[in-house]
Write a protein that holds these residues in place. Structure first.
Motif, PDB file in Angstrom:
ATOM      1  N   LYS A 185       7.245   4.411   1.469  1.00 50.05           N
ATOM      2  CA  LYS A 185       7.165   5.296   0.150  1.00 50.05           C
ATOM      3  C   LYS A 185       7.871   6.629   0.782  1.00 50.05           C
ATOM      4  O   LYS A 185       8.686   7.121  -0.122  1.00 50.05           O
ATOM      5  CB  LYS A 185       5.768   5.482  -0.168  1.00 50.05           C
ATOM      6  CG  LYS A 185       5.039   4.451  -0.909  1.00 50.05           C
ATOM      7  CD  LYS A 185       5.843   4.272  -2.257  1.00 50.05           C
ATOM      8  CE  LYS A 185       4.987   3.255  -3.049  1.00 50.05           C
ATOM      9  NZ  LYS A 185       5.589   2.953  -4.479  1.00 50.05           N
ATOM     10  N   PRO A 215       1.918   9.204   2.746  1.00 47.28           N
ATOM     11  CA  PRO A 215       2.574   7.996   2.250  1.00 47.28           C
ATOM     12  C   PRO A 215       3.133   7.154   3.229  1.00 47.28           C
ATOM     13  O   PRO A 215       3.612   7.300   4.494  1.00 47.28           O
ATOM     14  CB  PRO A 215       3.739   8.698   1.485  1.00 47.28           C
ATOM     15  CG  PRO A 215       3.471  10.184   1.487  1.00 47.28           C
ATOM     16  CD  PRO A 215       2.540  10.458   2.329  1.00 47.28           C
ATOM     17  N   ASP A 260       0.788  -1.096  -0.074  1.00 50.02           N
ATOM     18  CA  ASP A 260      -0.059  -0.066   0.009  1.00 50.02           C
ATOM     19  C   ASP A 260       0.879   1.262  -0.016  1.00 50.02           C
ATOM     20  O   ASP A 260       1.882   1.390   0.488  1.00 50.02           O
ATOM     21  CB  ASP A 260      -1.079  -0.017   1.173  1.00 50.02           C
ATOM     22  CG  ASP A 260      -2.332   0.540   0.952  1.00 50.02           C
ATOM     23  OD1 ASP A 260      -2.413   1.507   0.212  1.00 50.02           O
ATOM     24  OD2 ASP A 260      -3.233   0.125   1.479  1.00 50.02           O
ATOM     25  N   ASP A 261       0.311   2.230  -0.622  1.00 50.56           N
ATOM     26  CA  ASP A 261       1.120   3.588  -0.618  1.00 50.56           C
ATOM     27  C   ASP A 261       0.677   4.653   0.392  1.00 50.56           C
ATOM     28  O   ASP A 261       1.486   5.589   0.321  1.00 50.56           O
ATOM     29  CB  ASP A 261       0.773   4.225  -2.250  1.00 50.56           C
ATOM     30  CG  ASP A 261       1.174   3.131  -3.272  1.00 50.56           C
ATOM     31  OD1 ASP A 261       2.279   2.623  -2.949  1.00 50.56           O
ATOM     32  OD2 ASP A 261       0.793   3.378  -4.468  1.00 50.56           O
ATOM     33  N   THR A 262      -0.626   4.455   0.830  1.00 46.98           N
ATOM     34  CA  THR A 262      -1.158   5.440   1.581  1.00 46.98           C
ATOM     35  C   THR A 262      -1.477   4.675   3.104  1.00 46.98           C
ATOM     36  O   THR A 262      -2.179   3.695   3.167  1.00 46.98           O
ATOM     37  CB  THR A 262      -2.435   5.952   0.982  1.00 46.98           C
ATOM     38  OG1 THR A 262      -1.982   6.748  -0.207  1.00 46.98           O
ATOM     39  CG2 THR A 262      -2.730   7.144   2.036  1.00 46.98           C
TER      40      THR A 262
END
Length: 307
Positions: free
Chosen positions: A113, A109, A102-104
């Motif tokens: 990330k 972030p 996942d990025d979030t």
């Protein structure tokens, strides 16, 4: 939601955040890339529900709400921070490319990330070990209390709790036939989500003198809260949005995860959520010598949350 519950919830979070801000300044010094990554994830926000569970399993309501009260027990705040460190480490690792990718997280972030994958792994490792160090700093003359506290946290976070739940969750991804898998779904979430929630309640309770008479009923209540929390999470993953959730919705379905909506459909999942609310409220009524406004209000709060 009763006003008294809202006030207790707000006050509990404020007390924890105040301790957190003052204590972590010393805890994460000197400044390094690892301490920056740890603080980035710890300070990203969140509801702090697990530390709040620790505090409310320990304090009486008058101790929390009265400014002149004795809501200053250093050990229970160390225990609450230990739980938050474990929870945050699990989120950092959950978000890694090898896990949920996942990025979030919490509207920002994810750790890997913002920094990089290796730093995120090491930040999670740091917070995991740090949690047990924090328990070792509790001021107790009872070696059994310290031993039990360490074992409670390990049971919730370790190889028979959260970690095993994560492993079962990964093993069940993208299996073609979801029918007849009710027991494995319950097993996954009892461990993956529920075990650390139960540990949070039991940690706060274990620091009390009357812990034995409350432990069994509190454990049953905590297990129901863990189930309710996961069912609500599964609903939000389907119906929520990025702005409210602070994380990417719809990822469970894309990953082929076994969830309550995928197994039961949304209508029955919501019925199960409502049944869980009723059961938790019933269990709260049986809890001896506890903050009933908080424990009675908590199930509805969890069921109605948007993130």
């Amino acid at each position: 939601m009763p006003n008294s519950f809202s006030k207790i919830l707000y006050t509990s979070k404020h007390l924890f955040d105040t301790f957190f801000e003052s204590y972590t300044i010393k805890l994460f010094s000197p400044k390094t890339r690892i301490t920056e990554a740890c603080l980035y994830s710890l300070q990203a926000g969140g509801k702090r529900v697990r530390p709040i569970f620790v505090l409310n399993a320990y304090f009486e309501p008058n101790e929390l709400l009265n400014p002149d009260s004795n809501a200053t027990n250093h050990s229970v705040f160390l225990a609450s921070l230990a739980v938050e460190c474990i929870h945050t480490y699990s989120l950092i690792h959950d978000d890694l490319p090898a896990m949920d990718n996942d990025d979030t997280r919490r509207g920002k972030p994810t750790c890997h990330k913002q920094f990089d994958e290796a730093t995120a792994i090491l930040a999670g490792d740091t917070l995991n070990s740090l949690s047990f160090y924090l328990l070792s700093m509790m001021d107790t003359s009872d070696p059994l209390q310290l031993r039990d506290s360490i074992q409670i946290l390990h049971k919730g976070a370790g190889m028979e709790g959260m970690i095993l739940g994560q492993m079962e969750d990964i093993e069940e991804e993208k299996k073609p036939n979801i029918h007849g898998r009710e027991s494995i779904l319950s097993s996954i979430h009892e461990k993956k989500t529920g075990a650390l929630i139960e540990s949070s309640f039991l940690l706060g309770n274990r620091l009390r003198k009357d812990w034995k008479e409350r432990e069994s009923t509190l454990s049953s209540y905590a297990k129901e809260i863990g189930l309710l929390f996961q069912i609500t999470d599964d609903i939000l993953d389907v119906e929520g949005n990025l702005e409210e959730l602070g994380k990417t919705p719809g990822k469970d379905a894309k990953a082929g995860k076994l969830t309550y909506p995928s197994l039961y459909g949304m209508e029955k999942t919501k019925a199960l959520r409502d049944e869980s609310v009723s059961k938790a409220i019933s269990l709260a009524s049986d809890l001896p010598s506890l903050n009933h406004d908080f424990f009675l209000g908590l199930p509805k709060y969890i069921a109605e949350r948007k993130n």
